[in-house]
Design a protein around this motif. Structure first.
Motif, mmCIF file in Angstrom:
data_model
loop_
_atom_site.group_PDB
_atom_site.id
_atom_site.type_symbol
_atom_site.label_atom_id
_atom_site.label_comp_id
_atom_site.label_asym_id
_atom_site.label_seq_id
_atom_site.Cartn_x
_atom_site.Cartn_y
_atom_site.Cartn_z
ATOM 1 N N ILE A 227 -2.080 29.294 -41.562
ATOM 2 C CA ILE A 227 -2.289 30.445 -42.263
ATOM 3 C C ILE A 227 -3.242 31.282 -42.561
ATOM 4 C CG2 ILE A 227 -1.884 29.291 -44.267
ATOM 5 C CD1 ILE A 227 -0.163 31.396 -45.577
ATOM 6 N N THR A 228 -3.600 32.294 -42.788
ATOM 7 C CA THR A 228 -5.276 32.667 -42.564
ATOM 8 C C THR A 228 -5.384 34.654 -43.329
ATOM 9 O OG1 THR A 228 -7.161 33.385 -41.750
ATOM 10 C CG2 THR A 228 -4.943 33.643 -40.167
ATOM 11 N N ASP A 229 -5.586 34.369 -43.945
ATOM 12 C CA ASP A 229 -5.800 35.900 -44.777
ATOM 13 C C ASP A 229 -7.114 36.477 -44.355
ATOM 14 O OD1 ASP A 229 -7.389 34.632 -46.261
ATOM 15 O OD2 ASP A 229 -7.043 35.546 -48.158
ATOM 16 N N GLY A 230 -7.912 35.933 -43.627
ATOM 17 C CA GLY A 230 -9.091 36.853 -42.610
ATOM 18 C C GLY A 230 -10.313 36.088 -43.107
ATOM 19 N N THR A 231 -9.497 35.596 -44.301
ATOM 20 C CA THR A 231 -11.305 34.876 -45.029
ATOM 21 C C THR A 231 -10.887 33.433 -45.573
ATOM 22 O OG1 THR A 231 -11.273 36.983 -46.750
ATOM 23 C CG2 THR A 231 -12.417 34.773 -47.588
ATOM 24 N N ALA A 258 8.716 32.443 -48.200
ATOM 25 C CA ALA A 258 9.472 33.321 -49.115
ATOM 26 C C ALA A 258 9.076 32.755 -50.618
ATOM 27 C CB ALA A 258 10.377 34.075 -48.978
ATOM 28 N N MET A 259 9.673 31.260 -50.669
ATOM 29 C CA MET A 259 10.079 30.980 -52.257
ATOM 30 C C MET A 259 8.539 31.222 -52.730
ATOM 31 S SD MET A 259 13.175 30.068 -52.577
ATOM 32 C CE MET A 259 13.303 28.337 -54.120
ATOM 33 N N MET A 260 7.717 30.553 -51.626
ATOM 34 C CA MET A 260 6.329 30.143 -52.286
ATOM 35 C C MET A 260 5.902 31.346 -53.477
ATOM 36 S SD MET A 260 6.590 27.035 -53.133
ATOM 37 C CE MET A 260 5.243 26.844 -53.397
ATOM 38 N N MET A 261 6.197 32.313 -52.003
ATOM 39 C CA MET A 261 5.371 34.321 -52.088
ATOM 40 C C MET A 261 5.465 34.552 -53.718
ATOM 41 S SD MET A 261 4.779 34.879 -48.360
ATOM 42 C CE MET A 261 3.649 36.502 -48.818
ATOM 43 N N GLU A 262 6.919 34.003 -53.473
ATOM 44 C CA GLU A 262 7.757 34.549 -55.108
ATOM 45 C C GLU A 262 7.748 34.406 -56.240
ATOM 46 O OE1 GLU A 262 12.475 35.885 -56.553
ATOM 47 O OE2 GLU A 262 12.164 33.793 -55.378
ATOM 48 N N GLN A 263 6.704 32.873 -55.908
ATOM 49 C CA GLN A 263 6.271 32.668 -57.372
ATOM 50 C C GLN A 263 4.755 32.522 -57.377
ATOM 51 O OE1 GLN A 263 7.409 28.008 -56.680
ATOM 52 N NE2 GLN A 263 9.617 28.386 -55.980
ATOM 53 N N PRO A 266 -0.782 29.448 -53.843
ATOM 54 C CA PRO A 266 -1.679 30.148 -52.993
ATOM 55 C C PRO A 266 -1.288 29.826 -51.588
ATOM 56 C CG PRO A 266 -1.936 27.991 -54.129
ATOM 57 C CD PRO A 266 -0.980 28.822 -55.218
ATOM 58 N N LEU A 267 -1.842 30.366 -50.326
ATOM 59 C CA LEU A 267 -2.126 29.787 -49.344
ATOM 60 C C LEU A 267 -1.609 28.497 -48.871
ATOM 61 C CD1 LEU A 267 -4.402 31.767 -47.698
ATOM 62 C CD2 LEU A 267 -2.010 32.605 -48.118
ATOM 63 N N PRO A 268 -2.444 27.420 -49.260
ATOM 64 C CA PRO A 268 -2.352 25.946 -48.968
ATOM 65 C C PRO A 268 -0.800 25.649 -49.337
ATOM 66 C CG PRO A 268 -4.360 25.624 -50.282
ATOM 67 C CD PRO A 268 -3.593 27.425 -49.691
ATOM 68 N N ASP A 269 -0.593 26.221 -50.311
ATOM 69 C CA ASP A 269 1.058 26.196 -50.798
ATOM 70 C C ASP A 269 2.388 26.105 -49.635
ATOM 71 O OD1 ASP A 269 -0.004 24.370 -52.711
ATOM 72 O OD2 ASP A 269 0.479 25.275 -54.372
ATOM 73 N N ILE A 270 1.546 27.940 -49.686
ATOM 74 C CA ILE A 270 2.765 28.179 -48.929
ATOM 75 C C ILE A 270 2.872 27.985 -47.251
ATOM 76 C CG2 ILE A 270 3.723 30.571 -47.945
ATOM 77 C CD1 ILE A 270 1.970 31.416 -49.842
#
Length: 308
Positions: A227-231, A258-263, A266-270
Motif C-alpha cells: 500500500i502506498t500514498d506516494g509518501t 473498506a472497513m478499515m478506511m471507514e474507521q 492508518p495505511l499499515p492497518d488497512i
C-alpha cells in the motif's frame, strides 16, 4: 454504511477436477454454485466482518431472485436496477494443483436509460454511505467511461474505492478515488509494461497516484500486498495456507480495506486487514468470502514493514 456497486453480476459455477484434460472427458469431483459479482462479494465480506453493507447495481429479471436470496442469507440489504434477460454464467475449473481455468459469459446488453437510473441510485445512496466501492466488469455495450460517471455521481463526502483495470480504472482515476486496488497482473495490463522488481512496482503505483488515486493497494497474490500514498510505502507478506481457490480473494481484500478506511485507520492497518481477508478467502473451496474466525487467526500472524 459501506455501499457496493455491482455492474455485472454473475452465477459462478465452480467445478473441482482431478485434472483438466482438454479434448477429453473430465469427471467432476464437486460442484458449487455462487450467486456473485465482485461488488456483491465485497458486501458479503463486509457483513462477515460485522460491518454495515448495502448492495446496489444492475440485476436481471429471469434469475435475479437467486441473488436476492443469497444476499438475504448473508444479511446484506440491497436495491437493484432491474433489466430484461438473465444474469451471465461463469465457469471456473480447479484441478488438484489448485490451477484455476475460467470461462466467462458476456451477459446481456443494458440500455442507457437503465445506466442513467443507476447513476441516480448511486448519487442517492452514497449520500448516506461512509464508503462507496465500484468493482468488476461492465455489461455488454456500456463504455469504460461509465466508471468515471459513477464516481462523479457520488457524494463528495463518501470514501471512494475502485477495483478495476485498464480503461475502466483510468476512467475512475480521472474522477478521483481514495483507493485504487489492482492486482499485479491488472497493473501490468493497465500500464502496458512488465513489472520486474520493487522499483517497477512502486513506479507503477505512483503512476496511478499521479492519475488521480490518493492511495494504491496493490495485491501480490500469495506474496501479500503493498500500500502506498506516494509518501509512505508499506508491505505485508501473507502467510502460508492451503490454497483451495483464489476466487474472491481480491474482493475479500477490498471488503476489509473498506472497513478499515471507514474507521479512519492508518495505511499499515488497512494493508494488514486486506491481506488477512484475501488470504482467508483462498482457504475456502467454491466460496466467495471468508469466515471472521479465519480472518482474525490470519490477521494475528501478519506483520507490516515499511519499504524505502
Amino acid at each position: 454504511m459501506i455501499l457496493t456497486v455491482c455492474l455485472s453480476p454473475c452465477t459462478d459455477i465452480t467445478i473441482e477436477l482431478d485434472s483438466l484434460n482438454v479434448g477429453r472427458t473430465n469427471i467432476v469431483k464437486s460442484k458449487t454454485l455462487s450467486f456473485t459479482g465482485k461488488a456483491l462479494n465485497v458486501a458479503i465480506g463486509v457483513a462477515r466482518l460485522g460491518g454495515d453493507p448495502y448492495a446496489t447495481g444492475l440485476m436481471y429479471n429471469e434469475n435475479g431472485y437467486m441473488f436476492e436470496n443469497a444476499l438475504d442469507k448473508e444479511g446484506v440489504p440491497f436495491t437493484f436496477i432491474w433489466n430484461k434477460g438473465r444474469v451471465r454464467e461463469n465457469y471456473k475449473f480447479i484441478d488438484n494443483k489448485s490451477m484455476l481455468t475460467e470461462v466467462n459469459d458476456v451477459g446481456e446488453e443494458v440500455s442507457e436509460a437503465k445506466t442513467g437510473e443507476l447513476l441516480n441510485m448511486v448519487q442517492m445512496l452514497s449520500a448516506r454511505s461512509n464508503v462507496t466501492v465500484v468493482s468488476g466488469s461492465l455489461p455488454r455495450g456500456v463504455p469504460a467511461e461509465y466508471y468515471g460517471r459513477l464516481f462523479r455521481a457520488m457524494d463528495p463526502k463518501t470514501i471512494k474505492i475502485a477495483d478495476a483495470e485498464g480503461a475502466r480504472l483510468f476512467s475512475a482515476l480521472d474522477a478521483g478515488v481514495d483507493l485504487a486496488k489492482p492486482n499485479l497482473d491488472e497493473l501490468q495490463n493497465s500500464l502496458g509494461r512488465e513489472i520486474k522488481d520493487k522499483e517497477d512496482m512502486l513506479a507503477g503505483c505512483r503512476e496511478l497516484l499521479d492519475r488521480g488515486a490518493k492511495t494504491v493497494l496493490l495485491s501480490l497474490g500469495k506474496d501479500g500486498a503493498v500500500i502506498t500514498d506516494g509518501t509512505h510505502n508499506y508491505y505485508c507478506k501473507s502467510i502460508n495456507v492451503a490454497v483451495n481457490s483464489t476466487v474472491g480473494a481480491g474482493d475479500g481484500m477490498v471488503a476489509a480495506a473498506a472497513m478499515m478506511m471507514e474507521q479512519g485507520a492508518p495505511l499499515p492497518d488497512i494493508l494488514r486487514a486486506g491481506v488477512a481477508a484475501g488470504t482467508a478467502t483462498v482457504t475456502t473451496f467454491g466460496k466467495i468470502s471468508f469466515t471472521k474466525d479465519k480472518y482474525e487467526e490470519i490477521l494475528s500472524n501478519l506483520r507490516v514493514t515499511e519499504l524505502v
